[in-house]
Design an enzyme around this catalytic site. Sequence first.
Site, short mmCIF file in Angstrom:
data_model
loop_
_atom_site.label_atom_id
_atom_site.label_comp_id
_atom_site.label_asym_id
_atom_site.label_seq_id
_atom_site.Cartn_x
_atom_site.Cartn_y
_atom_site.Cartn_z
N GLU A 108 0.81 -1.21 0.00
CA GLU A 108 0.00 0.00 0.00
C GLU A 108 0.84 1.25 0.00
O GLU A 108 1.95 1.26 0.52
CB GLU A 108 -0.91 0.03 1.23
N CYS A 121 3.30 8.43 1.41
CA CYS A 121 3.94 7.49 2.33
C CYS A 121 4.13 6.19 1.54
O CYS A 121 3.17 5.59 1.08
CB CYS A 121 3.01 7.28 3.53
N CYS A 128 7.76 -6.83 6.83
CA CYS A 128 8.90 -6.24 7.54
C CYS A 128 9.46 -7.29 8.49
O CYS A 128 8.70 -8.04 9.10
CB CYS A 128 8.46 -5.00 8.33
N CYS A 132 8.46 -5.20 15.43
CA CYS A 132 8.02 -4.31 16.50
C CYS A 132 6.59 -4.72 16.89
O CYS A 132 5.71 -4.79 16.03
CB CYS A 132 8.06 -2.85 16.05
N CYS A 135 3.29 -2.73 15.82
CA CYS A 135 3.10 -2.40 14.40
C CYS A 135 2.49 -3.57 13.66
O CYS A 135 2.97 -4.70 13.77
CB CYS A 135 4.46 -2.03 13.79
N GLY A 178 7.84 -1.92 5.80
CA GLY A 178 9.23 -2.30 5.64
C GLY A 178 10.22 -1.39 6.34
O GLY A 178 9.89 -0.29 6.78
N LEU A 236 12.47 5.89 17.73
CA LEU A 236 13.10 5.61 19.04
C LEU A 236 12.08 4.96 19.99
O LEU A 236 12.33 3.91 20.56
CB LEU A 236 13.67 6.89 19.63
N HIS A 237 10.98 5.61 20.18
CA HIS A 237 9.84 5.10 20.97
C HIS A 237 10.06 4.98 22.48
O HIS A 237 9.10 4.82 23.23
CB HIS A 237 9.29 3.79 20.40
N CYS A 357 -0.23 4.63 10.48
CA CYS A 357 1.02 3.95 10.80
C CYS A 357 0.89 2.47 11.10
O CYS A 357 0.16 2.07 11.99
CB CYS A 357 1.65 4.61 12.01
N1 SAH Z 1 10.65 0.65 9.52
C1 SAH Z 1 10.59 2.08 9.53
C2 SAH Z 1 9.32 2.62 8.87
C3 SAH Z 1 8.12 2.13 9.64
S1 SAH Z 1 6.59 2.98 9.68
C4 SAH Z 1 10.66 2.59 10.95
O1 SAH Z 1 10.51 1.80 11.88
O2 SAH Z 1 10.88 3.79 11.17
C5 SAH Z 1 6.88 4.58 10.28
C6 SAH Z 1 6.58 4.84 11.74
O3 SAH Z 1 5.30 4.37 12.18
C7 SAH Z 1 7.60 4.18 12.64
O4 SAH Z 1 8.04 5.15 13.57
C8 SAH Z 1 6.79 3.13 13.33
O5 SAH Z 1 7.34 2.74 14.56
C9 SAH Z 1 5.46 3.81 13.47
N2 SAH Z 1 4.35 2.91 13.77
C10 SAH Z 1 4.20 1.62 13.41
N3 SAH Z 1 3.07 1.11 13.91
C11 SAH Z 1 2.47 2.10 14.59
C12 SAH Z 1 1.25 2.18 15.33
N4 SAH Z 1 0.45 1.13 15.43
N5 SAH Z 1 0.95 3.36 15.92
C13 SAH Z 1 1.78 4.42 15.79
N6 SAH Z 1 2.93 4.40 15.11
C14 SAH Z 1 3.28 3.25 14.53
#
Ligand code: SAH
Length: 367
Positions: A108, A121, A128, A132, A135, A178, A236-237, A357
């Site tokens: 997508e 985006c 991926c 995480c 996600c 990814g 980072l989170h 996201c």
């Molecule tokens: N692999 C890359 C791109 C991923 S998507 C990365 O990790 O940066 C982009 C962002 O969306 C990332 O910061 C990811 O952690 C965040 N993300 C993924 N799932 C999410 C969710 N359920 N709620 C909020 N952010 C999310």
Amino acid sequence: MSDFPQIQLLAPKRGMPPKHFADLSKDERIDALKELGLPKFRADQIARHYYGKFEADPLTMTDLPEAQRQTVKDALFPTLLTPVRTVETDEGDTTKTLWRLHDGTLLESVLMRYPGRATLCISSQAGCGMACPFCATGQGGLDRNLSVAEIVDQVRAAAAMMAAEGSRLSNIVFMGMGEPLANYKRVVNAVRQITQPSPDGFGISQRNVTVSTVGLAPQIRMLADEGLSCTLAVSLHTPDDELRDELVPVNNRFEVSEVLDAARYYADQTGRRVSIEYALIRDMNDHDWRADLLGKKLHSALGSRVHVNVIPLNPTPGSKWDASPKARQDEFVRRVAAQGVPCTVRDTKGQEIAAACGQLAADEDAS
Ligand code: SAH
């Protein structure tokens, strides 16, 4: 043994697509055209159609000799992305497109229109491998890397859509499916094609291209040395290793301090401010002390060359986690900012169409 072995045979084999014009270097394009009996100058002519007018079908390239259009199409323009479904939301400002790739893999991309800019985006891999837990994409594992042309053609398709609306695609974020830095060479090649002026690329400003990563420190350093000035976003989170080992499992290999060192190197080499992504999760990573620690660590690693993007968690189906309450979010942002680090909350376009996201293509896969 399956009772229906023929079904196995009919299933498309997962793998890289046939070679496309956008996979090839200039010299390779010239060679490929030569093999088809076409002179060198046709390479630029075709590139102007693809990058300048966003045309992917040589049959519409009327300045090519008619007899050769089909030959060029068959050899260099396989259909990479077939639209399966398009969904709109935010009163038509957000368009999510579900694509099927040549091997049946789903992908997508999401186009978000704002006053004065339009951001796409895009995905760099199908699925991926970073796992995480919050996600949706991370739950399904990695299908495969995307080819250069599969990445580039997502941009071409959206640029064509914007042009048809009399407008322009201005920003690209690698925040779809990814981990872009796990498909490093192809992503860098795609970034060059996205940013070079026509006929070599779409001419989108490097500053308006954001590569978002879980924090693969060695590849962040490599990217810093590519001579590009695109924006780096680091997911980072949380500022502490204990929780980050869980939220972003690759932290077990590259811990917070290594990731921030690499981010500083990126800022040093490119002069660009680094973005820090922080998905705020209720009672998980939204504590006062984490906000303080985040602000302190970022300020000491990056000074004023950093910005924090707080993303309210977009809960995935069946997830035990939720977004933080608004008051908690406000206090978190206030505390990070109090350490001298700019911090804002990302707006959540596309949420009701699962275009937010981490949700890309997950619905369809589950059905
Ligand atoms: N692999 C890359 C791109 C991923 S998507 C990365 O990790 O940066 C982009 C962002 O969306 C990332 O910061 C990811 O952690 C965040 N993300 C993924 N799932 C999410 C969710 N359920 N709620 C909020 N952010 C999310």
